[in-house]
Each structure stands twice: as C-alpha cells, then as structure tokens.
Design a protein around this motif. Structure first.
Motif, PDB file in Angstrom:
ATOM      1  N   GLN A 187      52.545 -10.631  24.705  1.00  0.00           N
ATOM      2  CA  GLN A 187      52.002 -10.485  23.476  1.00  0.00           C
ATOM      3  C   GLN A 187      53.095  -9.409  22.647  1.00  0.00           C
ATOM      4  OE1 GLN A 187      49.779 -12.430  21.839  1.00  0.00           O
ATOM      5  NE2 GLN A 187      49.703 -13.658  23.839  1.00  0.00           N
ATOM      6  N   ALA A 188      53.282  -8.371  23.130  1.00  0.00           N
ATOM      7  CA  ALA A 188      54.112  -7.343  22.426  1.00  0.00           C
ATOM      8  C   ALA A 188      55.364  -8.039  22.339  1.00  0.00           C
ATOM      9  CB  ALA A 188      54.412  -6.335  23.364  1.00  0.00           C
ATOM     10  N   LEU A 189      55.978  -8.852  23.061  1.00  0.00           N
ATOM     11  CA  LEU A 189      57.329  -9.509  23.006  1.00  0.00           C
ATOM     12  C   LEU A 189      57.370 -10.554  21.842  1.00  0.00           C
ATOM     13  CD1 LEU A 189      60.230 -10.012  23.847  1.00  0.00           C
ATOM     14  CD2 LEU A 189      59.367 -11.608  25.542  1.00  0.00           C
ATOM     15  N   ASP A 190      56.208 -11.262  21.602  1.00  0.00           N
ATOM     16  CA  ASP A 190      55.575 -12.259  20.634  1.00  0.00           C
ATOM     17  C   ASP A 190      55.499 -11.496  19.240  1.00  0.00           C
ATOM     18  OD1 ASP A 190      56.050 -14.500  22.416  1.00  0.00           O
ATOM     19  OD2 ASP A 190      53.646 -14.502  22.562  1.00  0.00           O
ATOM     20  N   ALA A 191      54.941 -10.375  19.356  1.00  0.00           N
ATOM     21  CA  ALA A 191      54.651  -9.648  18.011  1.00  0.00           C
ATOM     22  C   ALA A 191      56.093  -9.221  17.493  1.00  0.00           C
ATOM     23  CB  ALA A 191      53.771  -8.605  18.333  1.00  0.00           C
ATOM     24  N   ARG A 192      56.900  -8.728  18.273  1.00  0.00           N
ATOM     25  CA  ARG A 192      58.249  -8.102  18.010  1.00  0.00           C
ATOM     26  C   ARG A 192      58.991  -9.505  17.488  1.00  0.00           C
ATOM     27  NH1 ARG A 192      59.254  -3.062  18.824  1.00  0.00           N
ATOM     28  NH2 ARG A 192      58.228  -1.756  20.404  1.00  0.00           N
ATOM     29  N   GLU A 193      59.051 -10.614  17.984  1.00  0.00           N
ATOM     30  CA  GLU A 193      59.668 -11.827  17.475  1.00  0.00           C
ATOM     31  C   GLU A 193      59.484 -12.052  15.937  1.00  0.00           C
ATOM     32  OE1 GLU A 193      62.306 -13.386  18.567  1.00  0.00           O
ATOM     33  OE2 GLU A 193      62.575 -12.031  20.425  1.00  0.00           O
ATOM     34  N   ASP A 194      58.305 -12.009  16.010  1.00  0.00           N
ATOM     35  CA  ASP A 194      57.320 -12.445  14.643  1.00  0.00           C
ATOM     36  C   ASP A 194      57.726 -11.438  13.465  1.00  0.00           C
ATOM     37  OD1 ASP A 194      56.064 -14.536  15.624  1.00  0.00           O
ATOM     38  OD2 ASP A 194      54.058 -13.326  15.919  1.00  0.00           O
ATOM     39  N   ALA A 195      57.939 -10.022  14.333  1.00  0.00           N
ATOM     40  CA  ALA A 195      58.533  -9.161  13.274  1.00  0.00           C
ATOM     41  C   ALA A 195      59.864  -9.343  12.635  1.00  0.00           C
ATOM     42  CB  ALA A 195      58.232  -7.699  13.828  1.00  0.00           C
ATOM     43  N   LYS A 196      60.741  -9.554  13.741  1.00  0.00           N
ATOM     44  CA  LYS A 196      61.989 -10.111  13.533  1.00  0.00           C
ATOM     45  C   LYS A 196      62.141 -11.139  12.481  1.00  0.00           C
ATOM     46  CE  LYS A 196      64.609  -9.719  17.065  1.00  0.00           C
ATOM     47  NZ  LYS A 196      65.322 -10.189  18.366  1.00  0.00           N
ATOM     48  N   ARG A 197      61.123 -12.131  12.597  1.00  0.00           N
ATOM     49  CA  ARG A 197      61.608 -13.376  11.797  1.00  0.00           C
ATOM     50  C   ARG A 197      61.033 -13.002  10.440  1.00  0.00           C
ATOM     51  NH1 ARG A 197      57.747 -15.927  14.338  1.00  0.00           N
ATOM     52  NH2 ARG A 197      58.825 -16.686  15.928  1.00  0.00           N
ATOM     53  N   THR A 198      59.963 -12.333  10.342  1.00  0.00           N
ATOM     54  CA  THR A 198      59.670 -11.820   9.153  1.00  0.00           C
ATOM     55  C   THR A 198      60.696 -10.776   8.232  1.00  0.00           C
ATOM     56  OG1 THR A 198      57.201 -11.686   9.787  1.00  0.00           O
ATOM     57  CG2 THR A 198      57.808 -10.449   7.761  1.00  0.00           C
ATOM     58  N   LEU A 199      61.253 -10.105   8.937  1.00  0.00           N
ATOM     59  CA  LEU A 199      62.296  -9.215   8.485  1.00  0.00           C
ATOM     60  C   LEU A 199      63.472 -10.194   7.816  1.00  0.00           C
ATOM     61  CD1 LEU A 199      63.397  -6.265   7.996  1.00  0.00           C
ATOM     62  CD2 LEU A 199      64.482  -6.247  10.286  1.00  0.00           C
ATOM     63  N   ILE A 200      63.965 -11.112   8.555  1.00  0.00           N
ATOM     64  CA  ILE A 200      65.079 -12.184   8.437  1.00  0.00           C
ATOM     65  C   ILE A 200      64.549 -12.934   7.010  1.00  0.00           C
ATOM     66  CG2 ILE A 200      66.297 -14.134   9.147  1.00  0.00           C
ATOM     67  CD1 ILE A 200      66.181 -13.019  11.813  1.00  0.00           C
ATOM     68  N   GLU A 201      63.283 -13.137   6.972  1.00  0.00           N
ATOM     69  CA  GLU A 201      62.791 -13.916   5.839  1.00  0.00           C
ATOM     70  C   GLU A 201      63.005 -13.319   4.562  1.00  0.00           C
ATOM     71  OE1 GLU A 201      59.130 -15.222   6.781  1.00  0.00           O
ATOM     72  OE2 GLU A 201      59.693 -16.956   7.977  1.00  0.00           O
ATOM     73  N   GLN A 202      62.686 -11.719   4.872  1.00  0.00           N
ATOM     74  CA  GLN A 202      62.557 -10.988   3.662  1.00  0.00           C
ATOM     75  C   GLN A 202      63.974 -10.484   3.343  1.00  0.00           C
ATOM     76  OE1 GLN A 202      60.361  -7.342   4.991  1.00  0.00           O
ATOM     77  NE2 GLN A 202      58.528  -8.250   4.765  1.00  0.00           N
ATOM     78  N   ALA A 203      64.837 -10.613   4.352  1.00  0.00           N
ATOM     79  CA  ALA A 203      66.199 -10.258   3.811  1.00  0.00           C
ATOM     80  C   ALA A 203      66.864 -11.413   3.107  1.00  0.00           C
ATOM     81  CB  ALA A 203      67.147  -9.915   4.988  1.00  0.00           C
ATOM     82  N   GLY A 204      66.269 -12.833   3.431  1.00  0.00           N
ATOM     83  CA  GLY A 204      66.996 -13.694   2.813  1.00  0.00           C
ATOM     84  C   GLY A 204      66.298 -13.928   1.383  1.00  0.00           C
ATOM     85  N   ARG A 205      65.012 -13.414   0.863  1.00  0.00           N
ATOM     86  CA  ARG A 205      64.586 -13.361  -0.219  1.00  0.00           C
ATOM     87  C   ARG A 205      65.268 -12.142  -1.028  1.00  0.00           C
ATOM     88  NH1 ARG A 205      59.570 -14.561   2.359  1.00  0.00           N
ATOM     89  NH2 ARG A 205      59.135 -12.233   2.672  1.00  0.00           N
TER      90      ARG A 205
END
Length: 307
Positions: free
Chosen positions: A255-273
């Motif tokens: 679950q910690a690995l999945d949460a970090r992947e979600d955080a990484k995905r959110t960070l990439i989306e924010q960088a795109g915006r």
C-alpha cells in the motif's frame, strides 16, 4: 435627483446611528437581558421538562437565542448539510453544518453592510449611478460564496497534506509490524510519534478504540470521513488482512508503494498543468510584444515613405 439621493444617504447614515444607539440602550434594560420564566423554572422541573437529563448545556436566551434561531432557520432553508459536514470533517473545523451556515449568514450580512456603506459613500461624493443599487446584494452574495470557498480550500489543502503523509506513515506501520508489535500497538506508536494531520487522525482512532469501538469500525469511520481514495484503499486492504489473517507488513509495504506511485502520478499531472499555465504569459504578453517590436519599425518607415 442628486439632492434627493444625498438627502436619502444622509437619512440612512443618521437612521443607522439612531438604530444602533436604541439597540445599545435596550440591551442595558434588565428585562431584556434577564432569563425567561421557562429558563428560571426548568431546573426545578427536570422530571417534566427533561426526564432523561439530556439537556446539559445552558440554553441561550435574549439576543443569543434569536441569533441561533435565525442560524438554524438559514441552515434548514439552504440544506446541503451532508456536503458541508464532509468538508468540515476534512478541514478539521470544530463546528457543525448549522454553525457554518450561521457563519455564512454573518459573512453575507457583513457583505451587504459593506455594500451599503459604499453606496452611501458614493452618493455623498456625488458619483452614484443607478447601478450602485445592486452593490449591497452583490457584495452579500460574494461574501457568502467566499465563505463557502474558504471551507473548500481548507478541506482541499488538509486532504493534500494527508495524502503526502500517507506513504511515510504506512511504511512506519510496516516497520513496527515487522519488529513484532501488534497492529493496534503499531498504530498507537505511529500516532504518538508523528506530528502531521494523519497522525492526529490516528490519535483519534486510538481514543475511539480505547473508549469501546472496534479497530475496524474506527478505521472505517476515518476513511469515510476523510474521503481520500488512497487512504480508503489502504484501510480496506488492512481490514481485509486483519480479518483473513494475512501478513500485515507485506500488505502495508504494498500500500505504501501504491501511495507513492499515486503521489508521483499526481506530481506529474501538476507539472503538466504548470507548463500550460507558464504558456499564458508567453502567448499573451511576450509573443505580442515581440511581434510588435518586429513589425512596428517597418510600419513606421512605410508611413514615412522610407525604403
């Protein structure tokens, strides 16, 4: 027409001052500030008025009772208490839906008052127009919407902080479980050691379990109140592992690995915006100025007949 508007503005100012003075004088009258007969007699008739002893807090009276009554009426008229309760819980504000509606009503009244003051000032300065009559209701609506948006902003920011803390907290829980502690002792250790928003929520879970609630019910209530998808998945997996006897440390690591992947995905989306937002000054400011500096000398020379 301007003389009539000026006289009306002066009448509003003087009438408002007179009304405030009258209200202050009435507040000093003992009959207005004294508790009602029902409030004085109720403690001696508890077996009739409140046989179960449920009303422990003193009931407000006078102006406070009137304000609470108006607040409850405003909250019942607007509705939508479920959404407000959810955002209040996410923002960790110590109030309920009726209290928030009362605050929103106060903001709206303050906005209307500010708009009225501006209208009076514009009329006294001689710069009034018929459209200024819309200023008080418009400012009141803006104040009420601003209060609601402030709650949404506070809830969103706190949920973002919880989402940032989730991977570290899950890894800490997995480490405690790997060291041989039980799940409840691990949660209590993390709650006592941490200092973030999610650690405070886990302290509430520990208190709930200590007062008689089961661990699964407390965790389900936590995930339901916060409404964070990553936390909900982690809690569901953790509860399933507790009920089925699966190794909890492996589940928490996953679950910690999945949460970090979600955080990484959110960070990439924010960088795109953010990249798109950075194009706004480039397209609407820098590019037009570059074109203007490149084209204007040629136009100027053509007008002068040079070349």
């Amino acid at each position: 027409m301007s003389i009539l508007a000026t006289d009306l503005a002066l009448a509003v100012v003087l009438g408002g001052a007179f009304g405030v003075g009258v209200c202050l004088l009435l507040a000093l009258v003992p009959r207005w500030g004294a508790p009602s007969l029902t409030r004085r007699v109720a403690p001696y008739l508890r077996d009739i008025t409140d046989p179960r002893g449920l009303v422990l807090a003193p009931q407000p009276f006078g102006l406070r009772a009137l304000v609470r009554e108006e607040r409850d009426r405003w909250a019942a008229r607007l509705g939508g208490s479920a959404s407000i309760d959810r955002r209040l819980r996410q923002a960790a504000w110590a109030t309920d839906a009726a209290g928030f509606r009362g605050r929103q009503l106060v903001w709206a009244v303050a906005g209307v008052a500010i708009g009225g003051v501006l209208v009076v000032a514009l009329v006294l300065l001689g710069r009034a127009a018929p459209a200024v009559a819309l200023l008080p209701p418009l400012s009141g609506a803006i104040a009420a919407i601003g209060c609601d948006q402030l709650l949404s902003l506070a809830a969103r920011r706190r949920i973002e902080r919880v989402q940032d803390e989730l991977p570290t907290l899950l890894e800490f829980l997995a480490l405690c479980l790997s060291a041989g502690e039980g799940i409840f002792d691990s949660i209590r250790r993390v709650a006592d050691t941490g200092a973030g928003e999610l650690s405070a929520e886990l302290r509430a879970v520990v208190v709930a379990v200590g007062t008689g609630s089961s661990l699964t019910d407390a965790l389900n209530r936590l995930s339901r109140d916060l409404g964070l998808p990553a936390l909900t998945r982690s809690v569901d997996q953790l509860i399933a592992a507790i009920e089925r006897g699966a190794p909890l440390s492996d589940v928490l690591h996953a679950q910690a690995l999945d949460a970090r992947e979600d955080a990484k995905r959110t960070l990439i989306e924010q960088a795109g915006r953010k990249e798109i937002y950075m194009l706004v000054p480039l397209v609407f400011l820098i590019l037009p100025l570059s074109v203007l500096f490149a084209v204007f000398p040629g136009i100027f020379m053509l007008r002068l007949g040079i070349g």
